[in-house]
Scaffold this motif. Structure first.
Motif, PDB file in Angstrom:
ATOM      1  N   ILE A   1      56.943  18.913  -5.596  1.00 15.84           N
ATOM      2  CA  ILE A   1      57.541  18.151  -6.701  1.00 15.84           C
ATOM      3  C   ILE A   1      59.040  18.420  -6.760  1.00 15.84           C
ATOM      4  N   LEU A   2      59.787  17.326  -6.766  1.00 15.52           N
ATOM      5  CA  LEU A   2      61.255  17.404  -6.803  1.00 15.52           C
ATOM      6  C   LEU A   2      61.722  16.920  -8.167  1.00 15.52           C
ATOM      7  N   ILE A   3      62.311  17.824  -8.926  1.00 10.04           N
ATOM      8  CA  ILE A   3      62.700  17.493 -10.303  1.00 10.04           C
ATOM      9  C   ILE A   3      64.225  17.351 -10.381  1.00 10.04           C
ATOM     10  N   GLY A   4      64.702  16.579 -11.356  1.00  8.04           N
ATOM     11  CA  GLY A   4      66.155  16.476 -11.553  1.00  8.04           C
ATOM     12  C   GLY A   4      66.835  15.530 -10.591  1.00  8.04           C
ATOM     13  N   PHE A   5      66.107  14.516 -10.094  1.00  9.14           N
ATOM     14  CA  PHE A   5      66.718  13.516  -9.198  1.00  9.14           C
ATOM     15  C   PHE A   5      67.737  12.704 -10.004  1.00  9.14           C
ATOM     16  N   PRO A   6      68.823  12.213  -9.374  1.00 11.86           N
ATOM     17  CA  PRO A   6      69.824  11.455 -10.127  1.00 11.86           C
ATOM     18  C   PRO A   6      69.172  10.358 -10.973  1.00 11.86           C
ATOM     19  N   GLY A   7      69.583  10.273 -12.231  1.00 13.76           N
ATOM     20  CA  GLY A   7      69.092   9.221 -13.127  1.00 13.76           C
ATOM     21  C   GLY A   7      67.773   9.564 -13.805  1.00 13.76           C
ATOM     22  N   GLU A   8      67.207  10.724 -13.527  1.00 11.57           N
ATOM     23  CA  GLU A   8      65.906  11.084 -14.122  1.00 11.57           C
ATOM     24  C   GLU A   8      66.064  11.278 -15.640  1.00 11.57           C
ATOM     25  N   THR A   9      65.337  10.477 -16.414  1.00 11.13           N
ATOM     26  CA  THR A   9      65.415  10.601 -17.876  1.00 11.13           C
ATOM     27  C   THR A   9      64.301  11.534 -18.362  1.00 11.13           C
ATOM     28  N   GLU A  10      64.330  11.844 -19.660  1.00 13.85           N
ATOM     29  CA  GLU A  10      63.253  12.661 -20.249  1.00 13.85           C
ATOM     30  C   GLU A  10      61.907  11.958 -20.068  1.00 13.85           C
ATOM     31  N   GLU A  11      61.929  10.622 -20.181  1.00 16.40           N
ATOM     32  CA  GLU A  11      60.674   9.859 -20.037  1.00 16.40           C
ATOM     33  C   GLU A  11      60.163   9.971 -18.595  1.00 16.40           C
ATOM     34  N   ASP A  12      61.087   9.890 -17.642  1.00 19.97           N
ATOM     35  CA  ASP A  12      60.673  10.041 -16.234  1.00 19.97           C
ATOM     36  C   ASP A  12      60.067  11.424 -16.021  1.00 19.97           C
ATOM     37  N   PHE A  13      60.739  12.410 -16.589  1.00 21.24           N
ATOM     38  CA  PHE A  13      60.248  13.787 -16.440  1.00 21.24           C
ATOM     39  C   PHE A  13      58.834  13.913 -17.030  1.00 21.24           C
ATOM     40  N   ASP A  14      58.641  13.312 -18.226  1.00 21.32           N
ATOM     41  CA  ASP A  14      57.314  13.372 -18.861  1.00 21.32           C
ATOM     42  C   ASP A  14      56.247  12.728 -17.983  1.00 21.32           C
ATOM     43  N   GLN A  15      56.640  11.717 -17.233  1.00 15.58           N
ATOM     44  CA  GLN A  15      55.684  11.063 -16.322  1.00 15.58           C
ATOM     45  C   GLN A  15      55.219  12.041 -15.238  1.00 15.58           C
ATOM     46  N   THR A  16      56.138  12.898 -14.804  1.00 18.99           N
ATOM     47  CA  THR A  16      55.759  13.901 -13.802  1.00 18.99           C
ATOM     48  C   THR A  16      54.784  14.902 -14.417  1.00 18.99           C
ATOM     49  N   VAL A  17      55.107  15.317 -15.636  1.00 19.01           N
ATOM     50  CA  VAL A  17      54.217  16.254 -16.335  1.00 19.01           C
ATOM     51  C   VAL A  17      52.820  15.644 -16.454  1.00 19.01           C
ATOM     52  N   SER A  18      52.756  14.373 -16.863  1.00 17.06           N
ATOM     53  CA  SER A  18      51.435  13.765 -17.078  1.00 17.06           C
ATOM     54  C   SER A  18      50.713  13.569 -15.745  1.00 17.06           C
ATOM     55  N   LEU A  19      51.453  13.285 -14.696  1.00 23.13           N
ATOM     56  CA  LEU A  19      50.796  13.142 -13.385  1.00 23.13           C
ATOM     57  C   LEU A  19      50.215  14.481 -12.925  1.00 23.13           C
ATOM     58  N   MET A  20      50.960  15.549 -13.132  1.00 23.38           N
ATOM     59  CA  MET A  20      50.456  16.876 -12.742  1.00 23.38           C
ATOM     60  C   MET A  20      49.167  17.195 -13.500  1.00 23.38           C
ATOM     61  N   GLU A  21      49.166  16.856 -14.806  1.00 21.02           N
ATOM     62  CA  GLU A  21      47.964  17.138 -15.614  1.00 21.02           C
ATOM     63  C   GLU A  21      46.782  16.304 -15.137  1.00 21.02           C
ATOM     64  N   LYS A  22      47.084  15.071 -14.787  1.00 15.41           N
ATOM     65  CA  LYS A  22      46.030  14.154 -14.356  1.00 15.41           C
ATOM     66  C   LYS A  22      45.404  14.586 -13.027  1.00 15.41           C
ATOM     67  N   VAL A  23      46.257  14.953 -12.060  1.00 18.55           N
ATOM     68  CA  VAL A  23      45.742  15.270 -10.724  1.00 18.55           C
ATOM     69  C   VAL A  23      45.098  16.663 -10.692  1.00 18.55           C
ATOM     70  N   GLY A  24      45.692  17.620 -11.371  1.00 16.41           N
ATOM     71  CA  GLY A  24      45.151  18.981 -11.337  1.00 16.41           C
ATOM     72  C   GLY A  24      45.309  19.623  -9.958  1.00 16.41           C
ATOM     73  N   TYR A  25      46.544  19.737  -9.513  1.00 16.78           N
ATOM     74  CA  TYR A  25      46.799  20.359  -8.199  1.00 16.78           C
ATOM     75  C   TYR A  25      46.418  21.835  -8.238  1.00 16.78           C
ATOM     76  N   GLU A  26      45.904  22.328  -7.114  1.00 16.77           N
ATOM     77  CA  GLU A  26      45.625  23.779  -7.070  1.00 16.77           C
ATOM     78  C   GLU A  26      46.914  24.574  -7.033  1.00 16.77           C
ATOM     79  N   THR A  27      47.862  24.102  -6.240  1.00 15.45           N
ATOM     80  CA  THR A  27      49.192  24.724  -6.247  1.00 15.45           C
ATOM     81  C   THR A  27      50.234  23.631  -5.997  1.00 15.45           C
ATOM     82  N   ALA A  28      51.477  23.955  -6.327  1.00 13.94           N
ATOM     83  CA  ALA A  28      52.552  22.986  -6.085  1.00 13.94           C
ATOM     84  C   ALA A  28      53.810  23.758  -5.697  1.00 13.94           C
ATOM     85  N   TYR A  29      54.536  23.187  -4.748  1.00 15.46           N
ATOM     86  CA  TYR A  29      55.858  23.727  -4.433  1.00 15.46           C
ATOM     87  C   TYR A  29      56.857  22.897  -5.228  1.00 15.46           C
ATOM     88  N   MET A  30      57.532  23.541  -6.188  1.00 17.75           N
ATOM     89  CA  MET A  30      58.402  22.797  -7.109  1.00 17.75           C
ATOM     90  C   MET A  30      59.858  23.234  -6.914  1.00 17.75           C
TER      91      MET A  30
END
Ligand code: SF4
Length: 452
Positions: free
Chosen positions: A315-344
Protein backbone atom coordinates in the motif's frame (compact mmCIF):
# COMPACT_ATOMS: atom_id res chain seq x y z
CA UNK A 1 41.13 -14.37 -5.70
CA UNK A 2 38.34 -13.26 -3.39
CA UNK A 3 35.05 -11.39 -3.85
CA UNK A 4 32.61 -9.43 -1.71
CA UNK A 5 28.98 -8.61 -2.64
CA UNK A 6 26.69 -5.85 -1.41
CA UNK A 7 23.17 -6.47 -2.66
CA UNK A 8 20.29 -4.01 -2.30
CA UNK A 9 16.62 -4.14 -3.25
CA UNK A 10 14.38 -6.90 -4.49
CA UNK A 11 14.53 -10.69 -4.66
CA UNK A 12 15.46 -10.45 -8.34
CA UNK A 13 18.68 -8.65 -7.35
CA UNK A 14 19.37 -11.28 -4.70
CA UNK A 15 18.86 -14.08 -7.23
CA UNK A 16 21.13 -12.31 -9.75
CA UNK A 17 23.87 -11.71 -7.16
CA UNK A 18 23.73 -15.36 -6.07
CA UNK A 19 24.07 -16.39 -9.68
CA UNK A 20 27.10 -14.13 -10.21
CA UNK A 21 28.66 -15.56 -7.05
CA UNK A 22 28.19 -19.00 -8.53
CA UNK A 23 30.04 -17.89 -11.67
CA UNK A 24 32.92 -16.68 -9.50
CA UNK A 25 33.13 -19.80 -7.35
CA UNK A 26 33.05 -21.97 -10.50
CA UNK A 27 36.23 -20.12 -11.54
CA UNK A 28 37.90 -20.83 -8.20
CA UNK A 29 37.19 -17.51 -6.48
CA UNK A 30 36.33 -17.51 -2.77
CA UNK A 31 33.97 -15.30 -0.77
CA UNK A 32 35.66 -12.73 1.47
CA UNK A 33 34.21 -11.79 4.86
CA UNK A 34 35.01 -8.17 4.31
CA UNK A 35 35.31 -5.57 1.57
CA UNK A 36 38.60 -4.56 3.16
CA UNK A 37 40.36 -7.69 1.92
CA UNK A 38 38.45 -8.69 -1.26
CA UNK A 39 39.99 -8.45 -4.75
CA UNK A 40 36.63 -7.84 -6.35
CA UNK A 41 33.71 -5.90 -4.86
CA UNK A 42 30.32 -5.98 -6.56
CA UNK A 43 27.55 -3.58 -5.53
CA UNK A 44 24.21 -4.74 -6.91
CA UNK A 45 22.08 -1.62 -6.66
CA UNK A 46 18.44 -0.62 -6.38
CA UNK A 47 16.84 2.53 -7.81
CA UNK A 48 13.27 2.06 -6.64
CA UNK A 49 13.53 4.77 -3.99
CA UNK A 50 15.73 7.83 -3.80
CA UNK A 51 16.75 6.69 -0.30
CA UNK A 52 18.12 3.42 -1.72
CA UNK A 53 20.30 5.41 -4.14
CA UNK A 54 21.46 7.81 -1.39
CA UNK A 55 22.57 4.85 0.66
CA UNK A 56 24.61 3.55 -2.28
CA UNK A 57 26.12 7.03 -2.78
CA UNK A 58 27.20 6.82 0.86
CA UNK A 59 28.78 3.42 0.26
CA UNK A 60 30.64 4.72 -2.81
CA UNK A 61 32.02 7.53 -0.65
CA UNK A 62 33.26 4.89 1.78
CA UNK A 63 34.85 2.89 -1.06
CA UNK A 64 36.56 6.06 -2.29
CA UNK A 65 38.32 6.27 1.08
CA UNK A 66 39.13 2.55 0.95
CA UNK A 67 40.67 2.98 -2.51
CA UNK A 68 43.06 5.56 -1.03
CA UNK A 69 44.23 2.99 1.50
CA UNK A 70 44.28 -0.12 -0.67
CA UNK A 71 44.80 1.19 -4.20
CA UNK A 72 43.34 -0.21 -7.40
CA UNK A 73 43.66 -3.79 -8.69
CA UNK A 74 46.89 -3.09 -10.60
CA UNK A 75 48.49 -1.91 -7.33
CA UNK A 76 47.29 -5.01 -5.48
CA UNK A 77 44.08 -3.34 -4.27
CA UNK A 78 40.55 -4.03 -5.49
CA UNK A 79 38.26 -3.76 -8.49
CA UNK A 80 34.85 -2.19 -7.87
CA UNK A 81 31.89 -3.12 -10.09
CA UNK A 82 28.50 -1.43 -9.79
CA UNK A 83 25.59 -3.31 -11.32
CA UNK A 84 21.78 -3.41 -11.03
CA UNK A 85 19.14 -0.72 -11.58
CA UNK A 86 21.23 2.29 -10.52
CA UNK A 87 23.97 1.20 -12.92
CA UNK A 88 21.38 1.00 -15.69
CA UNK A 89 19.91 4.40 -14.82
CA UNK A 90 23.14 6.36 -14.47
CA UNK A 91 25.51 4.35 -16.69
CA UNK A 92 28.90 6.04 -17.18
CA UNK A 93 27.80 9.07 -15.11
CA UNK A 94 28.41 6.91 -12.06
CA UNK A 95 32.07 6.60 -13.03
CA UNK A 96 32.31 10.33 -13.60
CA UNK A 97 30.82 10.97 -10.17
CA UNK A 98 32.83 8.28 -8.34
CA UNK A 99 36.26 7.57 -9.78
CA UNK A 100 36.50 4.52 -7.52
CA UNK A 101 34.00 2.69 -9.77
CA UNK A 102 35.95 0.57 -12.26
CA UNK A 103 33.05 -0.97 -14.19
CA UNK A 104 29.37 -0.11 -14.55
CA UNK A 105 27.37 -3.13 -15.68
CA UNK A 106 23.77 -2.25 -16.59
CA UNK A 107 20.77 -4.57 -16.48
CA UNK A 108 21.33 -5.66 -20.06
CA UNK A 109 25.09 -6.16 -19.86
CA UNK A 110 25.40 -8.88 -17.25
CA UNK A 111 26.84 -11.29 -19.81
CA UNK A 112 30.01 -9.21 -19.63
CA UNK A 113 30.84 -10.28 -16.11
CA UNK A 114 32.84 -13.15 -17.60
CA UNK A 115 34.95 -10.60 -19.54
CA UNK A 116 35.47 -8.53 -16.39
CA UNK A 117 36.58 -11.60 -14.44
CA UNK A 118 38.99 -12.54 -17.25
CA UNK A 119 40.44 -9.03 -17.21
CA UNK A 120 40.92 -9.05 -13.42
CA UNK A 121 42.58 -12.45 -13.51
CA UNK A 122 44.91 -11.30 -16.33
CA UNK A 123 45.64 -8.05 -14.46
CA UNK A 124 44.45 -5.88 -17.33
CA UNK A 125 41.72 -3.30 -17.78
CA UNK A 126 38.71 -4.01 -19.93
CA UNK A 127 37.78 -1.38 -22.49
CA UNK A 128 34.26 0.08 -22.52
CA UNK A 129 31.43 -2.39 -23.17
CA UNK A 130 29.85 -1.27 -26.43
CA UNK A 131 27.93 -4.32 -27.65
CA UNK A 132 24.17 -4.34 -28.24
CA UNK A 133 22.62 -4.70 -24.79
CA UNK A 134 20.49 -7.83 -24.24
CA UNK A 135 18.89 -9.25 -21.12
CA UNK A 136 19.96 -12.75 -20.13
CA UNK A 137 18.33 -14.69 -17.31
CA UNK A 138 20.79 -15.49 -14.56
CA UNK A 139 21.75 -19.15 -14.55
CA UNK A 140 20.75 -21.32 -11.60
CA UNK A 141 22.23 -20.32 -8.26
CA UNK A 142 21.96 -22.49 -5.22
CA UNK A 143 23.99 -22.71 -2.05
CA UNK A 144 25.07 -26.17 -0.98
CA UNK A 145 22.34 -27.78 1.11
CA UNK A 146 19.78 -25.06 0.27
CA UNK A 147 16.18 -26.24 0.14
CA UNK A 148 14.55 -23.02 -1.08
CA UNK A 149 15.30 -21.30 -4.38
CA UNK A 150 14.23 -18.39 -6.57
CA UNK A 151 13.53 -19.06 -10.23
CA UNK A 152 13.29 -15.92 -12.41
CA UNK A 153 10.68 -16.52 -15.14
CA UNK A 154 10.22 -13.02 -16.54
CA UNK A 155 11.91 -9.67 -16.34
CA UNK A 156 10.94 -6.05 -16.84
CA UNK A 157 7.68 -4.15 -16.83
CA UNK A 158 5.36 -2.66 -19.45
CA UNK A 159 3.03 -0.88 -17.04
CA UNK A 160 4.61 2.48 -16.26
CA UNK A 161 2.86 3.16 -12.97
CA UNK A 162 3.30 6.90 -12.68
CA UNK A 163 5.39 6.71 -9.48
CA UNK A 164 7.75 3.89 -10.47
CA UNK A 165 11.22 3.91 -12.01
CA UNK A 166 11.34 0.15 -12.72
CA UNK A 167 10.24 0.19 -16.39
CA UNK A 168 13.03 2.72 -17.12
CA UNK A 169 15.77 0.67 -15.47
CA UNK A 170 14.59 -2.90 -16.10
CA UNK A 171 13.15 -2.36 -19.58
CA UNK A 172 10.16 -4.06 -21.20
CA UNK A 173 8.81 -7.47 -20.22
CA UNK A 174 10.78 -10.47 -21.41
CA UNK A 175 9.68 -14.01 -20.58
CA UNK A 176 11.94 -17.00 -20.16
CA UNK A 177 11.40 -20.11 -22.25
CA UNK A 178 9.32 -22.86 -20.57
CA UNK A 179 11.98 -25.40 -21.58
CA UNK A 180 14.67 -23.47 -19.68
CA UNK A 181 12.40 -23.08 -16.65
CA UNK A 182 11.56 -26.81 -16.49
CA UNK A 183 15.23 -27.74 -16.92
CA UNK A 184 16.07 -25.49 -13.98
CA UNK A 185 13.36 -27.16 -11.87
CA UNK A 186 14.92 -30.56 -12.67
CA UNK A 187 18.31 -29.30 -11.52
CA UNK A 188 16.79 -27.94 -8.32
CA UNK A 189 15.05 -31.25 -7.69
CA UNK A 190 18.36 -33.05 -8.20
CA UNK A 191 19.65 -30.89 -5.31
CA UNK A 192 16.64 -31.85 -3.15
CA UNK A 193 15.06 -28.36 -3.17
CA UNK A 194 11.63 -28.29 -1.48
CA UNK A 195 10.27 -24.83 -2.23
CA UNK A 196 10.65 -22.51 -5.18
CA UNK A 197 9.48 -18.96 -5.78
CA UNK A 198 8.89 -17.94 -9.38
CA UNK A 199 10.15 -14.39 -9.76
CA UNK A 200 9.40 -11.47 -12.01
CA UNK A 201 8.56 -7.77 -11.75
CA UNK A 202 5.07 -8.75 -12.95
CA UNK A 203 5.36 -12.48 -12.65
CA UNK A 204 1.80 -13.22 -13.75
CA UNK A 205 2.20 -11.19 -16.95
CA UNK A 206 4.39 -14.08 -18.18
CA UNK A 207 3.88 -14.55 -21.92
CA UNK A 208 6.01 -16.88 -24.01
CA UNK A 209 5.36 -16.71 -27.74
CA UNK A 210 5.94 -19.78 -29.85
CA UNK A 211 5.18 -20.71 -33.41
CA UNK A 212 4.04 -24.22 -34.33
CA UNK A 213 4.89 -26.19 -37.49
CA UNK A 214 2.04 -24.57 -39.39
CA UNK A 215 3.42 -21.12 -38.66
CA UNK A 216 0.66 -20.29 -36.19
CA UNK A 217 1.78 -18.23 -33.24
CA UNK A 218 0.40 -18.88 -29.76
CA UNK A 219 1.07 -17.20 -26.45
CA UNK A 220 1.72 -19.38 -23.42
CA UNK A 221 0.55 -17.43 -20.39
CA UNK A 222 1.07 -17.67 -16.64
CA UNK A 223 -1.84 -20.07 -15.90
CA UNK A 224 -0.48 -22.32 -18.66
CA UNK A 225 3.00 -22.16 -17.12
CA UNK A 226 1.72 -22.92 -13.60
CA UNK A 227 -0.23 -25.93 -14.90
CA UNK A 228 2.77 -27.11 -16.91
CA UNK A 229 5.03 -26.80 -13.87
CA UNK A 230 2.57 -28.66 -11.61
CA UNK A 231 2.22 -31.50 -14.14
CA UNK A 232 5.98 -31.66 -14.70
CA UNK A 233 6.76 -31.84 -10.97
CA UNK A 234 4.30 -34.72 -10.56
CA UNK A 235 5.55 -36.56 -13.62
CA UNK A 236 9.19 -36.30 -12.59
CA UNK A 237 8.50 -37.14 -8.94
CA UNK A 238 10.26 -33.90 -8.06
CA UNK A 239 11.49 -33.02 -4.56
CA UNK A 240 9.80 -29.60 -4.99
CA UNK A 241 6.67 -29.59 -2.84
CA UNK A 242 5.73 -25.91 -2.87
CA UNK A 243 5.64 -23.38 -5.68
CA UNK A 244 5.16 -19.68 -4.88
CA UNK A 245 5.25 -16.65 -7.14
CA UNK A 246 5.90 -12.92 -6.76
CA UNK A 247 5.14 -10.13 -7.48
CA UNK A 248 1.85 -10.28 -9.28
CA UNK A 249 -0.08 -7.48 -10.92
CA UNK A 250 -3.82 -7.47 -10.09
CA UNK A 251 -4.78 -6.76 -13.72
CA UNK A 252 -3.30 -10.14 -14.75
CA UNK A 253 -4.86 -12.28 -12.01
CA UNK A 254 -7.31 -14.42 -13.94
CA UNK A 255 -9.90 -16.98 -12.91
CA UNK A 256 -7.93 -19.55 -15.00
CA UNK A 257 -4.92 -18.96 -12.77
CA UNK A 258 -6.94 -19.36 -9.58
CA UNK A 259 -8.52 -22.55 -10.98
CA UNK A 260 -5.06 -24.02 -11.53
CA UNK A 261 -4.00 -23.09 -7.97
CA UNK A 262 -7.22 -24.62 -6.59
CA UNK A 263 -6.58 -27.84 -8.53
CA UNK A 264 -2.85 -28.33 -7.93
CA UNK A 265 -1.76 -28.81 -4.32
CA UNK A 266 1.85 -28.02 -5.16
CA UNK A 267 0.87 -24.38 -5.80
CA UNK A 268 0.79 -22.47 -2.51
CA UNK A 269 -2.38 -20.80 -1.30
CA UNK A 270 -0.74 -17.46 -0.72
CA UNK A 271 -1.10 -14.58 -3.16
CA UNK A 272 0.69 -11.29 -2.83
CA UNK A 273 -1.63 -8.89 -4.64
CA UNK A 274 -0.29 -5.31 -4.46
CA UNK A 275 -3.29 -2.97 -4.41
CA UNK A 276 -1.31 0.24 -3.74
CA UNK A 277 -4.46 2.30 -3.01
CA UNK A 278 -8.17 2.01 -2.25
CA UNK A 279 -9.45 4.97 -4.28
CA UNK A 280 -10.21 4.55 -7.98
CA UNK A 281 -9.30 8.19 -8.56
CA UNK A 282 -5.81 7.68 -7.09
CA UNK A 283 -5.39 4.30 -8.84
CA UNK A 284 -6.11 6.05 -12.15
CA UNK A 285 -3.55 8.76 -11.38
CA UNK A 286 -1.11 6.01 -10.49
CA UNK A 287 -1.85 4.32 -13.86
CA UNK A 288 -2.49 1.01 -12.11
CA UNK A 289 -4.93 -0.17 -14.83
CA UNK A 290 -7.67 -1.36 -12.45
CA UNK A 291 -10.29 0.30 -10.28
CA UNK A 292 -11.15 -0.33 -6.64
CA UNK A 293 -14.19 -2.31 -7.88
CA UNK A 294 -12.10 -4.45 -10.32
CA UNK A 295 -9.69 -5.25 -7.52
CA UNK A 296 -12.39 -6.18 -5.01
CA UNK A 297 -14.12 -8.35 -7.62
CA UNK A 298 -10.85 -10.27 -8.08
CA UNK A 299 -10.49 -10.69 -4.33
CA UNK A 300 -14.05 -12.11 -4.19
CA UNK A 301 -13.31 -14.49 -7.03
CA UNK A 302 -10.08 -15.67 -5.34
CA UNK A 303 -11.72 -16.19 -1.95
CA UNK A 304 -14.61 -18.15 -3.48
CA UNK A 305 -12.28 -20.53 -5.29
CA UNK A 306 -9.58 -20.66 -2.58
CA UNK A 307 -11.25 -20.24 0.82
CA UNK A 308 -8.01 -20.98 2.70
CA UNK A 309 -5.87 -18.48 0.74
CA UNK A 310 -3.86 -15.80 2.51
CA UNK A 311 -3.73 -12.45 0.77
CA UNK A 312 -0.97 -9.93 1.33
CA UNK A 313 -0.41 -6.58 -0.33
CA UNK A 314 1.58 -3.37 -0.81
CA UNK A 315 0.00 0.00 0.00
CA UNK A 316 1.35 3.36 -1.12
CA UNK A 317 -0.04 6.26 0.88
CA UNK A 318 0.30 10.02 0.31
CA UNK A 319 0.25 9.98 -3.51
CA UNK A 320 -0.02 13.50 -5.03
CA UNK A 321 -3.59 14.79 -4.77
CA UNK A 322 -4.68 12.18 -2.20
CA UNK A 323 -7.54 13.67 -0.17
CA UNK A 324 -8.85 12.55 3.23
CA UNK A 325 -11.70 10.84 1.36
CA UNK A 326 -9.24 8.97 -0.85
CA UNK A 327 -7.31 7.92 2.23
CA UNK A 328 -10.53 6.69 3.88
CA UNK A 329 -11.17 4.55 0.80
CA UNK A 330 -7.86 2.81 1.41
CA UNK A 331 -8.78 2.23 5.04
CA UNK A 332 -12.14 0.74 4.04
CA UNK A 333 -10.55 -1.45 1.38
CA UNK A 334 -8.06 -2.84 3.91
CA UNK A 335 -10.93 -3.62 6.29
CA UNK A 336 -12.92 -5.25 3.53
CA UNK A 337 -10.14 -7.48 2.19
CA UNK A 338 -8.58 -8.46 5.52
CA UNK A 339 -4.97 -8.87 4.37
CA UNK A 340 -2.80 -11.13 6.49
CA UNK A 341 0.07 -8.69 6.13
CA UNK A 342 0.80 -5.55 4.15
CA UNK A 343 3.93 -3.69 3.16
CA UNK A 344 2.99 -0.04 3.68
CA UNK A 345 4.99 2.99 2.68
CA UNK A 346 4.49 6.63 1.88
CA UNK A 347 5.03 8.21 -1.51
CA UNK A 348 8.45 9.66 -2.20
CA UNK A 349 8.89 11.52 -5.50
CA UNK A 350 11.15 9.61 -7.87
CA UNK A 351 13.03 11.75 -10.36
CA UNK A 352 12.26 10.68 -13.95
CA UNK A 353 8.71 9.50 -13.24
CA UNK A 354 5.43 11.22 -14.12
CA UNK A 355 4.20 11.53 -10.54
CA UNK A 356 7.33 13.44 -9.55
CA UNK A 357 6.08 16.57 -11.30
CA UNK A 358 2.40 16.19 -10.42
CA UNK A 359 0.80 19.08 -8.55
CA UNK A 360 -0.60 18.77 -5.02
CA UNK A 361 2.28 16.85 -3.48
CA UNK A 362 1.26 15.85 0.04
CA UNK A 363 3.23 17.39 2.94
CA UNK A 364 5.46 14.98 4.82
CA UNK A 365 3.67 15.32 8.17
CA UNK A 366 0.36 14.30 6.56
CA UNK A 367 1.99 11.36 4.78
CA UNK A 368 3.53 10.18 8.06
CA UNK A 369 0.26 10.58 9.94
CA UNK A 370 -1.71 8.62 7.35
CA UNK A 371 0.94 5.92 7.20
CA UNK A 372 0.91 5.57 10.99
CA UNK A 373 -2.88 5.13 10.90
CA UNK A 374 -2.83 2.31 8.37
CA UNK A 375 0.07 0.57 10.11
CA UNK A 376 -1.97 0.52 13.35
CA UNK A 377 -5.01 -0.70 11.45
CA UNK A 378 -3.10 -3.46 9.68
CA UNK A 379 -1.68 -4.73 12.97
CA UNK A 380 -5.22 -5.30 14.21
CA UNK A 381 -6.32 -6.89 10.92
CA UNK A 382 -3.29 -9.19 10.88
CA UNK A 383 -4.02 -10.37 14.39
CA UNK A 384 -7.71 -11.02 13.60
CA UNK A 385 -6.94 -12.83 10.34
CA UNK A 386 -4.20 -15.14 11.52
CA UNK A 387 -5.97 -15.81 14.80
CA UNK A 388 -8.67 -17.58 12.74
CA UNK A 389 -6.16 -20.33 12.01
CA UNK A 390 -5.33 -21.15 15.63
CA UNK A 391 -6.39 -24.73 16.35
CA UNK A 392 -5.89 -25.93 12.75
CA UNK A 393 -3.18 -28.29 11.49
CA UNK A 394 -0.82 -26.82 8.92
CA UNK A 395 1.83 -28.23 6.64
CA UNK A 396 5.05 -26.45 7.54
CA UNK A 397 8.45 -26.27 5.89
CA UNK A 398 11.03 -26.28 8.70
CA UNK A 399 13.48 -23.46 7.96
CA UNK A 400 15.92 -22.95 10.82
CA UNK A 401 16.60 -22.90 14.54
CA UNK A 402 14.51 -20.16 16.16
CA UNK A 403 16.55 -17.03 16.86
CA UNK A 404 14.75 -16.37 20.13
CA UNK A 405 14.84 -19.88 21.55
CA UNK A 406 17.59 -22.21 20.40
CA UNK A 407 15.66 -25.27 21.54
CA UNK A 408 12.88 -24.53 19.04
CA UNK A 409 12.68 -24.50 15.28
CA UNK A 410 11.13 -21.92 12.98
CA UNK A 411 9.04 -22.88 9.98
CA UNK A 412 6.57 -21.37 7.55
CA UNK A 413 3.11 -22.47 6.55
CA UNK A 414 1.89 -22.70 2.99
CA UNK A 415 0.15 -19.35 3.66
CA UNK A 416 3.57 -17.87 4.51
CA UNK A 417 2.98 -17.55 8.27
CA UNK A 418 5.73 -18.11 10.83
CA UNK A 419 5.47 -21.00 13.30
CA UNK A 420 7.81 -21.96 16.14
CA UNK A 421 7.69 -25.41 17.67
CA UNK A 422 9.87 -28.11 19.20
CA UNK A 423 11.18 -30.50 16.63
CA UNK A 424 14.42 -32.45 16.01
CA UNK A 425 16.97 -30.34 14.15
CA UNK A 426 17.42 -32.99 11.49
CA UNK A 427 13.97 -32.05 10.17
CA UNK A 428 15.23 -28.65 8.95
CA UNK A 429 14.43 -28.58 5.24
CA UNK A 430 11.51 -31.03 5.59
CA UNK A 431 7.75 -30.70 5.42
CA UNK A 432 6.00 -31.55 8.69
CA UNK A 433 2.46 -31.30 10.05
CA UNK A 434 2.09 -28.87 12.95
CA UNK A 435 -0.91 -28.03 15.08
CA UNK A 436 -1.16 -24.25 15.45
CA UNK A 437 -1.79 -23.82 19.19
CA UNK A 438 -1.66 -20.10 19.88
CA UNK A 439 -0.34 -16.77 18.66
CA UNK A 440 2.63 -14.93 20.07
CA UNK A 441 2.67 -11.57 18.28
CA UNK A 442 2.23 -12.59 14.65
CA UNK A 443 4.01 -15.93 15.05
CA UNK A 444 2.18 -19.15 15.78
CA UNK A 445 3.35 -21.42 18.57
CA UNK A 446 2.74 -24.95 17.41
CA UNK A 447 3.11 -28.59 18.26
CA UNK A 448 4.52 -31.20 15.94
CA UNK A 449 1.80 -33.70 15.04
CA UNK A 450 2.57 -37.35 15.74
CA UNK A 451 3.80 -39.40 12.81
CA UNK A 452 6.12 -36.79 11.24
S1 SF4 B 1 3.79 -2.71 -12.28
FE1 SF4 B 1 4.03 -0.58 -11.71
S2 SF4 B 1 4.94 -0.66 -9.66
FE2 SF4 B 1 5.24 -2.68 -10.58
S3 SF4 B 1 7.27 -2.57 -11.53
FE3 SF4 B 1 5.78 -2.03 -13.12
S4 SF4 B 1 5.66 0.19 -13.06
FE4 SF4 B 1 6.62 -0.45 -11.13
Amino acid sequence: MTYFFETYGCQMNKAESASLEQLLTARGWAASDSAETANLIVINTCSVRATAESRIHGRLGWYTALRKQRGSAKDGGFTLVVTGCMAERLQEDLKKQFAVVDYVVGTFQKEHFQDIMDAIQDNRTLEAIDEEPVYTFAPLSLEKGAFQAFVPIMHGCNNFCSYCIVPYVRGREISRSPKEILEELDQLSAHGVKEITLLGQNVNSYAWKETDDTGTERVLDFPWLMQTIATHLKKTNSSIGWVRFMSSHPKDISSQLIDVIAKERVLCRHIHLPVQHGSTKVLTEMNRKYSREDYLAKVDMIRKKLPDVSLTTDILIGFPGETEEDFDQTVSLMEKVGYETAYMYYYNPREGTKACTMPNQIPMEIKKKRLGKIIDLQQKITHTEINKRVGTVAQVLVESVSRDNKSELLGRTEQDERVVFSCPENLIGSFVKVQLKELSGNTFRGELCPGN
